[in-house]
Design a protein around this motif. Structure first.
Motif, PDB file in Angstrom:
ATOM      1  N   PHE A 168       0.853  -1.182   0.000  1.00 51.39           N
ATOM      2  CA  PHE A 168       0.000   0.000   0.000  1.00 51.39           C
ATOM      3  C   PHE A 168       0.889   1.233   0.000  1.00 51.39           C
ATOM      4  N   VAL A 169       0.265   2.393  -0.144  1.00 50.47           N
ATOM      5  CA  VAL A 169       0.999   3.650  -0.165  1.00 50.47           C
ATOM      6  C   VAL A 169       0.593   4.482   1.043  1.00 50.47           C
ATOM      7  N   ALA A 170       1.581   4.989   1.774  1.00 50.18           N
ATOM      8  CA  ALA A 170       1.330   5.896   2.890  1.00 50.18           C
ATOM      9  C   ALA A 170       1.652   7.315   2.444  1.00 50.18           C
ATOM     10  N   GLU A 171       0.642   8.168   2.460  1.00 42.33           N
ATOM     11  CA  GLU A 171       0.839   9.574   2.115  1.00 42.33           C
ATOM     12  C   GLU A 171       1.017  10.363   3.412  1.00 42.33           C
ATOM     13  N   CYS A 172       2.093  11.108   3.493  1.00 45.63           N
ATOM     14  CA  CYS A 172       2.386  11.911   4.678  1.00 45.63           C
ATOM     15  C   CYS A 172       1.887  13.332   4.429  1.00 45.63           C
TER      16      CYS A 172
ATOM     17  N   GLY B  44      -8.344   6.856   4.793  1.00 49.79           N
ATOM     18  CA  GLY B  44      -8.037   5.453   4.573  1.00 49.79           C
ATOM     19  C   GLY B  44      -8.398   4.629   5.791  1.00 49.79           C
ATOM     20  N   GLU B  45      -8.292   3.309   5.658  1.00 46.51           N
ATOM     21  CA  GLU B  45      -8.688   2.400   6.740  1.00 46.51           C
ATOM     22  C   GLU B  45      -7.495   1.564   7.188  1.00 46.51           C
ATOM     23  N   PRO B  46      -7.021   1.761   8.405  1.00 48.63           N
ATOM     24  CA  PRO B  46      -5.904   0.949   8.893  1.00 48.63           C
ATOM     25  C   PRO B  46      -6.343  -0.493   9.143  1.00 48.63           C
ATOM     26  N   GLU B  47      -5.400  -1.405   9.032  1.00 48.79           N
ATOM     27  CA  GLU B  47      -5.591  -2.782   9.480  1.00 48.79           C
ATOM     28  C   GLU B  47      -4.841  -2.921  10.802  1.00 48.79           C
TER      29      GLU B  47
ATOM     30  N   GLU C  55      -9.804   5.715  17.760  1.00 52.71           N
ATOM     31  CA  GLU C  55     -10.302   6.133  16.451  1.00 52.71           C
ATOM     32  C   GLU C  55      -9.366   7.184  15.856  1.00 52.71           C
ATOM     33  N   GLY C  56      -9.006   6.986  14.604  1.00 52.97           N
ATOM     34  CA  GLY C  56      -8.146   7.943  13.930  1.00 52.97           C
ATOM     35  C   GLY C  56      -6.678   7.829  14.261  1.00 52.97           C
TER      36      GLY C  56
ATOM     37  N   VAL D 135      -5.922  -1.459   5.055  1.00 55.04           N
ATOM     38  CA  VAL D 135      -6.928  -2.187   4.281  1.00 55.04           C
ATOM     39  C   VAL D 135      -7.083  -1.554   2.904  1.00 55.04           C
ATOM     40  N   THR D 136      -7.009  -0.223   2.864  1.00 58.86           N
ATOM     41  CA  THR D 136      -7.155   0.512   1.611  1.00 58.86           C
ATOM     42  C   THR D 136      -5.808   0.648   0.906  1.00 58.86           C
ATOM     43  N   GLU D 137      -5.861   0.929  -0.395  1.00 60.17           N
ATOM     44  CA  GLU D 137      -4.621   1.035  -1.171  1.00 60.17           C
ATOM     45  C   GLU D 137      -3.768   2.208  -0.744  1.00 60.17           C
ATOM     46  N   THR D 138      -4.431   3.244  -0.206  1.00 60.61           N
ATOM     47  CA  THR D 138      -3.707   4.433   0.254  1.00 60.61           C
ATOM     48  C   THR D 138      -4.135   4.786   1.673  1.00 60.61           C
TER      49      THR D 138
END
Length: 309
Positions: A229-233, A278-281, A290-291, A301-304
């Motif tokens: 997945f991609v993490a956007e900062c 996005g949704e963390p796993e 939350e958050g 879970v999500t691609e980004t």
């Protein structure tokens, strides 16, 4: 103005607190006040052998000049307890982080505390605080022998304390305790994995309040196969690709995105970051708010995943 944590603290005293347990007292180099800490808090400690470990504060929260931790010498030490028992001496300077806690900063009257061995260090200050408040807490304290159970002499004499030493033939009967406990009671526990699992099994029903657990180490668990997945900062503008088989933490650090790194097992909370989209796993054992998420173990879970970094 609140006291700030110095760049390093000085080891003031090291002494035996029980068989196989060393208590370590820390102070500021100039003897000044240290940041206040809530009962149940712990410190990230950087040892001279380049290891970082988390140790519970088990002294007096009302003492502004000293922190106390206690460390059991583990037979299968990963280097932390061995260094403290064999090499740490008064006068050594240790880098530490600010005190922080994964426990609730307040507990209701009638809270049940359950400690196994060195797990007493996590709950001792909370239990003593509640006794002094007149909250009528109960402490169940289990260990192999009284000789190896630290701080027995510091437990309030008028408090409800059950000491279960195995060599005396005493063991905790958690199901029986659960049957006698009032509805909505809250439980706070720290100890070996087998004990904390038994606590969660005995008190995990809907009749009780939350079971607050602090673990020594993460338990083996299974998850679905990793996906990239991609993490956007959001603040730095960096986009970091996290491949399967690599943690989000390691991917961020490789790109010079600073995050805290403590246990790397999802049990200490030092690496917590905010999630904006996005949704963390979640793979931690803390129960991320939350958050928020813990990048040492958790993925997406999500691609980004957009992070507040």
């Amino acid at each position: 103005m609140a006291a700030a944590i110095p760049p390093a603290l000085v080891v003031d005293e090291v002494h035996a607190a029980a068989e196989g347990v060393r208590a370590v007292t820390l102070r500021a180099p100039d003897g000044g006040a240290l940041p206040a800490w809530p009962p149940g808090a712990h410190l990230d400690v950087e040892l001279p052998n380049w290891l970082r470990r988390q140790y519970s504060l088990c002294g007096d929260p009302g003492d502004p000049y000293r922190y106390r931790i206690a460390v059991k010498h583990e037979e299968l030490s990963r280097g932390g307890s061995e260094y403290i028992h064999l090499f740490l001496r008064p006068g050594t300077r240790l880098r530490v982080g600010a005190p922080r806690t994964t426990f609730p900063e307040d507990t209701p009257p009638g809270t049940l505390y359950i400690a196994g061995g060195i797990g007493i260090t996590a709950v001792l200050a909370m239990f003593v605080r509640d006794v002094r408040r007149g909250y009528a807490p109960t402490l169940l304290y289990a260990g192999r022998s009284r000789a190896g159970m630290p701080f027995l002499d510091e437990l309030p004499g008028d408090a409800a304390v059950v000491v279960a030493a195995s060599d005396e033939g005493r063991r905790l009967d958690l199901p029986a305790r659960a049957r006698s406990l009032p509805d909505r009671s809250e439980i706070v526990t720290c100890g070996p994995a087998r004990m904390t699992a038994a606590v969660e099994a005995a008190f995990g029903g809907e009749r009780f309040g939350r079971v607050h657990v602090e673990r020594f180490r993460a338990e083996p668990r299974s998850f679905a196969d990793d996906r990239a997945f991609v993490a956007e900062c959001a603040r730095s503008g960096k986009k970091v690709t996290v491949p399967a088989g690599e943690t989000l933490m390691d991917a961020l650090l490789k790109e010079d995105v600073p995050v805290g790194a403590g246990c790397r097992e999802g049990v200490c909370g030092s690496c917590e970051v905010g999630v904006l989209n996005g949704e963390p796993e979640h793979r931690d054992l803390l129960g991320a708010p939350e958050g928020r998420m813990y990048p040492c173990v958790s993925r997406s879970v999500t691609e980004t995943l957009v992070l507040d970094l």
